[in-house]
Design a protein around this motif. Sequence first.
Motif, PDB file in Angstrom:
ATOM      1  N   PHE A 299       0.885  -1.367   0.043  1.00  0.00           N
ATOM      2  CA  PHE A 299       0.028   0.042  -0.020  1.00  0.00           C
ATOM      3  C   PHE A 299       0.991   1.183  -0.018  1.00  0.00           C
ATOM      4  O   PHE A 299       1.594   1.337   0.870  1.00  0.00           O
ATOM      5  N   CYS A 300       0.663   2.422  -1.076  1.00  0.00           N
ATOM      6  CA  CYS A 300       1.248   3.373  -1.078  1.00  0.00           C
ATOM      7  C   CYS A 300       0.627   4.539  -1.681  1.00  0.00           C
ATOM      8  O   CYS A 300      -0.457   4.124  -2.175  1.00  0.00           O
ATOM      9  N   GLY A 301       1.266   5.713  -1.900  1.00  0.00           N
ATOM     10  CA  GLY A 301       0.388   6.789  -2.471  1.00  0.00           C
ATOM     11  C   GLY A 301       0.195   6.667  -3.968  1.00  0.00           C
ATOM     12  O   GLY A 301       1.098   5.673  -4.643  1.00  0.00           O
ATOM     13  N   PRO A 302      -0.531   7.210  -4.637  1.00  0.00           N
ATOM     14  CA  PRO A 302      -0.884   7.089  -6.188  1.00  0.00           C
ATOM     15  C   PRO A 302       0.463   7.233  -6.938  1.00  0.00           C
ATOM     16  O   PRO A 302       0.142   6.837  -8.030  1.00  0.00           O
ATOM     17  N   ASN A 303       1.145   8.232  -6.452  1.00  0.00           N
ATOM     18  CA  ASN A 303       2.297   8.565  -7.360  1.00  0.00           C
ATOM     19  C   ASN A 303       3.572   8.178  -6.944  1.00  0.00           C
ATOM     20  O   ASN A 303       4.651   8.747  -7.494  1.00  0.00           O
ATOM     21  N   ASP A 304       3.879   7.470  -5.979  1.00  0.00           N
ATOM     22  CA  ASP A 304       4.968   6.857  -5.440  1.00  0.00           C
ATOM     23  C   ASP A 304       5.617   5.936  -6.479  1.00  0.00           C
ATOM     24  O   ASP A 304       4.824   5.456  -7.045  1.00  0.00           O
ATOM     25  N   PRO A 305       7.069   5.577  -6.273  1.00  0.00           N
ATOM     26  CA  PRO A 305       7.331   4.848  -7.358  1.00  0.00           C
ATOM     27  C   PRO A 305       7.190   3.436  -7.302  1.00  0.00           C
ATOM     28  O   PRO A 305       6.719   2.721  -6.222  1.00  0.00           O
ATOM     29  N   ILE A 306       7.379   2.458  -8.529  1.00  0.00           N
ATOM     30  CA  ILE A 306       7.048   1.218  -8.399  1.00  0.00           C
ATOM     31  C   ILE A 306       8.565   0.663  -8.442  1.00  0.00           C
ATOM     32  O   ILE A 306       9.446   1.271  -9.139  1.00  0.00           O
ATOM     33  N   LEU A 307       8.834  -0.350  -7.433  1.00  0.00           N
ATOM     34  CA  LEU A 307      10.235  -0.659  -6.907  1.00  0.00           C
ATOM     35  C   LEU A 307      10.407  -1.815  -7.855  1.00  0.00           C
ATOM     36  O   LEU A 307       9.446  -2.914  -7.857  1.00  0.00           O
ATOM     37  N   PHE A 308      11.621  -1.900  -8.392  1.00  0.00           N
ATOM     38  CA  PHE A 308      12.064  -3.062  -9.330  1.00  0.00           C
ATOM     39  C   PHE A 308      13.319  -3.700  -8.569  1.00  0.00           C
ATOM     40  O   PHE A 308      14.294  -2.957  -8.350  1.00  0.00           O
ATOM     41  N   SER A 309      12.940  -4.857  -8.506  1.00  0.00           N
ATOM     42  CA  SER A 309      13.909  -5.834  -7.690  1.00  0.00           C
ATOM     43  C   SER A 309      14.868  -6.316  -8.983  1.00  0.00           C
ATOM     44  O   SER A 309      14.155  -6.721  -9.898  1.00  0.00           O
ATOM     45  N   PRO A 310      16.193  -6.774  -8.589  1.00  0.00           N
ATOM     46  CA  PRO A 310      16.983  -7.463  -9.677  1.00  0.00           C
ATOM     47  C   PRO A 310      16.431  -8.889  -9.836  1.00  0.00           C
ATOM     48  O   PRO A 310      16.773  -9.273 -10.892  1.00  0.00           O
TER      49      PRO A 310
ATOM     50  N   PHE B 248       5.081  -7.472  -3.505  1.00  0.00           N
ATOM     51  CA  PHE B 248       6.420  -6.587  -3.132  1.00  0.00           C
ATOM     52  C   PHE B 248       5.820  -5.146  -2.584  1.00  0.00           C
ATOM     53  O   PHE B 248       4.738  -4.744  -3.154  1.00  0.00           O
ATOM     54  N   PRO B 249       6.904  -4.325  -1.958  1.00  0.00           N
ATOM     55  CA  PRO B 249       6.571  -3.203  -1.584  1.00  0.00           C
ATOM     56  C   PRO B 249       6.105  -2.209  -2.411  1.00  0.00           C
ATOM     57  O   PRO B 249       6.778  -2.456  -3.823  1.00  0.00           O
ATOM     58  N   HIS B 250       5.174  -1.177  -2.607  1.00  0.00           N
ATOM     59  CA  HIS B 250       4.627  -0.398  -3.539  1.00  0.00           C
ATOM     60  C   HIS B 250       4.059  -1.069  -4.530  1.00  0.00           C
ATOM     61  O   HIS B 250       3.984  -0.524  -5.832  1.00  0.00           O
ATOM     62  N   PHE B 251       3.566  -2.292  -4.370  1.00  0.00           N
ATOM     63  CA  PHE B 251       2.682  -2.989  -5.496  1.00  0.00           C
ATOM     64  C   PHE B 251       1.166  -2.631  -5.491  1.00  0.00           C
ATOM     65  O   PHE B 251       0.373  -3.270  -6.127  1.00  0.00           O
ATOM     66  N   CYS B 252       0.920  -1.633  -4.723  1.00  0.00           N
ATOM     67  CA  CYS B 252      -0.711  -1.219  -4.780  1.00  0.00           C
ATOM     68  C   CYS B 252      -0.639   0.527  -4.489  1.00  0.00           C
ATOM     69  O   CYS B 252      -1.398   0.709  -3.424  1.00  0.00           O
ATOM     70  N   PRO B 253      -0.283   1.068  -5.431  1.00  0.00           N
ATOM     71  CA  PRO B 253      -0.507   2.519  -5.543  1.00  0.00           C
ATOM     72  C   PRO B 253      -2.149   2.668  -5.209  1.00  0.00           C
ATOM     73  O   PRO B 253      -2.822   2.198  -6.208  1.00  0.00           O
TER      74      PRO B 253
END
Length: 280
Positions: free
Chosen positions: A105-116, A175-180
């Motif tokens: 869960f995060c804000g609507p314009n927060d970044p999508i995090l990309f894991s290696p 994963f973190p930030h997977f629900c803007p």
Amino acid sequence: MKLLRIGPSGQEIPCVLDGEGNARDVSSLVPDFGPETIEGLVDVLGGADLAALPVVHTSGKRVGSPMTQPRNIYCIGLNYSDHAAESGMPIPDEPILFNKSGSTFCGPNDPILFSPQMTKLDWEVELGVVIGKTALNISKDDALDHVLGYTLVNDVSERAWQLERSGQWAKGKSFPHFCPTGPWIATQDTLAGAAELPMWLDVNGQRMQTGNTRTMIFDCATIVSHLSEFLRLEPGDLICTGTPPGVGMGMKPQVWLTIGDIVRLGIDGLGEQEQTVVAL
């Protein structure tokens, strides 16, 4: 009403949009929007004189998630017949339920995090349902009485983790930030039923998804009633109700997000989001 929160992460100010689109600070009436305060929130705010409340200037400021972190995030899979077809899966007989972790869960314009370790990062524009009061074993006719309102969600997914690793879909959804989520929650009095709302999603300026909530297999009332048969829905719980066609997994050849990509999405009446994919 349209409920939103403005400010840095952890310091958001709860606001209501007035008729002119100004964000009015309602922190004098309610400390924040979240699981502890959502039940009865419409009654608390409904009689407020918004014109007498301070304006929060939004230019250049972060728009946070429209409520604090929900206790539960539930998702419905394959809820649009044409999305089920592009996924090569049969139309379900009843709603398919899975979960996302709270850290998504995060804000609507927060970044999508990309894991290696990611190889198949995908997007999904979705209608979110926010529960307003406890619901357990309720009928479809009563279901919407338990809904606070609706919001815009990007159900970000890592398809290799979701479908190619053993276990449940939650692996590829959590994963973190997977629900803007957001920018706002439109309450039932503003968007009753959310039954016919156009929706869309672009990647790097190219239209990928176009849909409408009227083509959902299971509508919001059906979903809320169905889930309440198996679990207790609580104030602030978020239900992501599925996505229309146009996801990267369904394209030929398939298309996946990578670092630097920009995702924009929107639903009529629920505003727009924009995320950039960034390296973890």
